[in-house]
Design an enzyme around this catalytic site. Structure first.
Site, PDB file in Angstrom:
ATOM      1  N   MET A  83      -4.845  -6.728  -1.690  1.00 31.76           N
ATOM      2  CA  MET A  83      -3.133  -7.237  -1.781  1.00 31.76           C
ATOM      3  C   MET A  83      -2.638  -8.277  -3.001  1.00 31.76           C
ATOM      4  O   MET A  83      -3.130  -9.725  -2.098  1.00 31.76           O
ATOM      5  CB  MET A  83      -2.499  -7.224  -0.051  1.00 31.76           C
ATOM      6  CG  MET A  83      -2.522  -6.441  -0.102  1.00 31.76           C
ATOM      7  SD  MET A  83      -1.249  -6.220   1.641  1.00 31.76           S
ATOM      8  CE  MET A  83      -2.745  -7.349   2.309  1.00 31.76           C
ATOM      9  N   ILE A 106      -7.249  -9.536   6.591  1.00 29.05           N
ATOM     10  CA  ILE A 106      -8.265 -10.726   6.028  1.00 29.05           C
ATOM     11  C   ILE A 106      -7.178 -11.562   5.423  1.00 29.05           C
ATOM     12  O   ILE A 106      -6.756 -11.277   4.636  1.00 29.05           O
ATOM     13  CB  ILE A 106      -9.223 -10.430   5.832  1.00 29.05           C
ATOM     14  CG1 ILE A 106     -10.271  -9.620   6.369  1.00 29.05           C
ATOM     15  CG2 ILE A 106      -9.873 -11.700   5.165  1.00 29.05           C
ATOM     16  CD1 ILE A 106     -11.286  -8.748   5.968  1.00 29.05           C
ATOM     17  N   GLY A 123       0.069 -12.128   0.986  1.00 29.04           N
ATOM     18  CA  GLY A 123      -1.445 -11.067   0.234  1.00 29.04           C
ATOM     19  C   GLY A 123      -2.825 -11.397   1.051  1.00 29.04           C
ATOM     20  O   GLY A 123      -2.706 -12.089   1.799  1.00 29.04           O
ATOM     21  N   SER A 124      -3.745 -10.554   0.694  1.00 26.53           N
ATOM     22  CA  SER A 124      -4.513 -10.740   0.918  1.00 26.53           C
ATOM     23  C   SER A 124      -5.812  -9.729   0.721  1.00 26.53           C
ATOM     24  O   SER A 124      -5.284  -8.799  -0.563  1.00 26.53           O
ATOM     25  CB  SER A 124      -4.941 -11.175   1.835  1.00 26.53           C
ATOM     26  OG  SER A 124      -6.277 -11.957   2.131  1.00 26.53           O
ATOM     27  N   ARG A 125      -6.287  -8.826   1.652  1.00 26.27           N
ATOM     28  CA  ARG A 125      -6.549  -7.838   2.043  1.00 26.27           C
ATOM     29  C   ARG A 125      -6.685  -7.120   3.211  1.00 26.27           C
ATOM     30  O   ARG A 125      -6.615  -7.747   4.565  1.00 26.27           O
ATOM     31  CB  ARG A 125      -8.347  -7.794   1.801  1.00 26.27           C
ATOM     32  CG  ARG A 125      -9.497  -7.349   1.517  1.00 26.27           C
ATOM     33  CD  ARG A 125     -10.675  -7.854   1.513  1.00 26.27           C
ATOM     34  NE  ARG A 125     -11.615  -7.650   1.976  1.00 26.27           N
ATOM     35  CZ  ARG A 125     -13.217  -7.678   1.398  1.00 26.27           C
ATOM     36  NH1 ARG A 125     -12.995  -9.231   0.860  1.00 26.27           N
ATOM     37  NH2 ARG A 125     -14.208  -7.805   2.211  1.00 26.27           N
TER      38      ARG A 125
END
Length: 222
Positions: free
Chosen positions: A99, A156, A186-188
């Site tokens: 993301m 994550i 965001g991130s994952r």
């Protein structure tokens, strides 16, 4: 459903007040072009923060727990067979969705069922696409079981995303498409599926939570 997520209320209020104060002072002390530029900049910053916390309605019209929907908006960056060491301790199919700060940050349950496992792990803040981010970064792991089938989800944190929110508790029953949590900025999200699961997406494909089917479970998988 609110169009702005609850996780953004305090930050938006605080940022709005500070930016409004900066704009007011600019017009008092530097009227004209400087104040106009500061006003435009303040407005742009507020709109940027606002889009981080947007929460568009995403309903699954025909829930089907043999279908695994994307738990987040973003881009598919990993599809591979890996060893999952935390819960399954065997090989699983991993699909990872990255993301960016421009994506919707709401995370959703890709299938319905019973929450069997919830763990939060403190850790590092490596960039989300780093190979070790799945095991070394701050993360929250969730396992949802449906008719003997278990799917593991891992939120994550990344270099920018240092605030993971997860709303699930062990023993809770969740509906497919309901909110799982939120990762600020965001991130994952990693999804771990049984071997033999039919993958419906490809590397680099953009997906949307509750709209894109990323996989299809075979009957009797566990």
């Amino acid at each position: 459903m609110a169009l702005i997520h609850k996780e953004g209320y305090k930050l938006l209020l605080g940022a709005g007040l500070l930016l409004a104060l900066a704009t007011s002072l600019a017009w008092h002390f530097w009227p004209g072009l400087p104040a106009t530029l500061i006003s435009a900049g303040s407005g742009s910053i507020f709109l940027l923060i606002l889009q981080f916390f947007r929460n568009p309605p995403r309903r699954i019209s025909n829930p089907d727990d043999s279908l695994i929907y994307a738990p987040a908006d973003g881009k598919v960056v990993v599809i591979e067979e890996v060893e999952e060491p935390e819960y399954f301790q065997d090989k699983r199919l991993q699909i990872s969705i990255f993301m960016s700060p421009l994506n919707v940050h709401v995370n959703r349950n890709p299938l319905g069922g019973e929450v069997r496992y919830v763990r939060h792990h403190p850790g590092k803040y490596l960039v989300a696409w780093h190979p070790k981010s799945s095991t070394e970064n701050e993360r929250t792991t969730v396992v949802i079981a449906q008719q003997g089938q278990e799917v593991l989800l891992r939120q994550i944190a990344g270099a920018m995303a240092k605030r993971i929110r997860n709303y699930l508790t062990e023993g809770q029953h969740v509906a497919q498409g309901s909110e799982m949590g939120f990762i600020k900025f965001g991130s994952r999200v990693d999804v771990f599926l049984p071997l033999g699961t039919q993958i419906e997406v490809g590397i680099g494909q953009k997906v949307k939570g509750n709209q894109t089917v990323i996989a299809k479970l075979k009957e009797g998988q566990a």
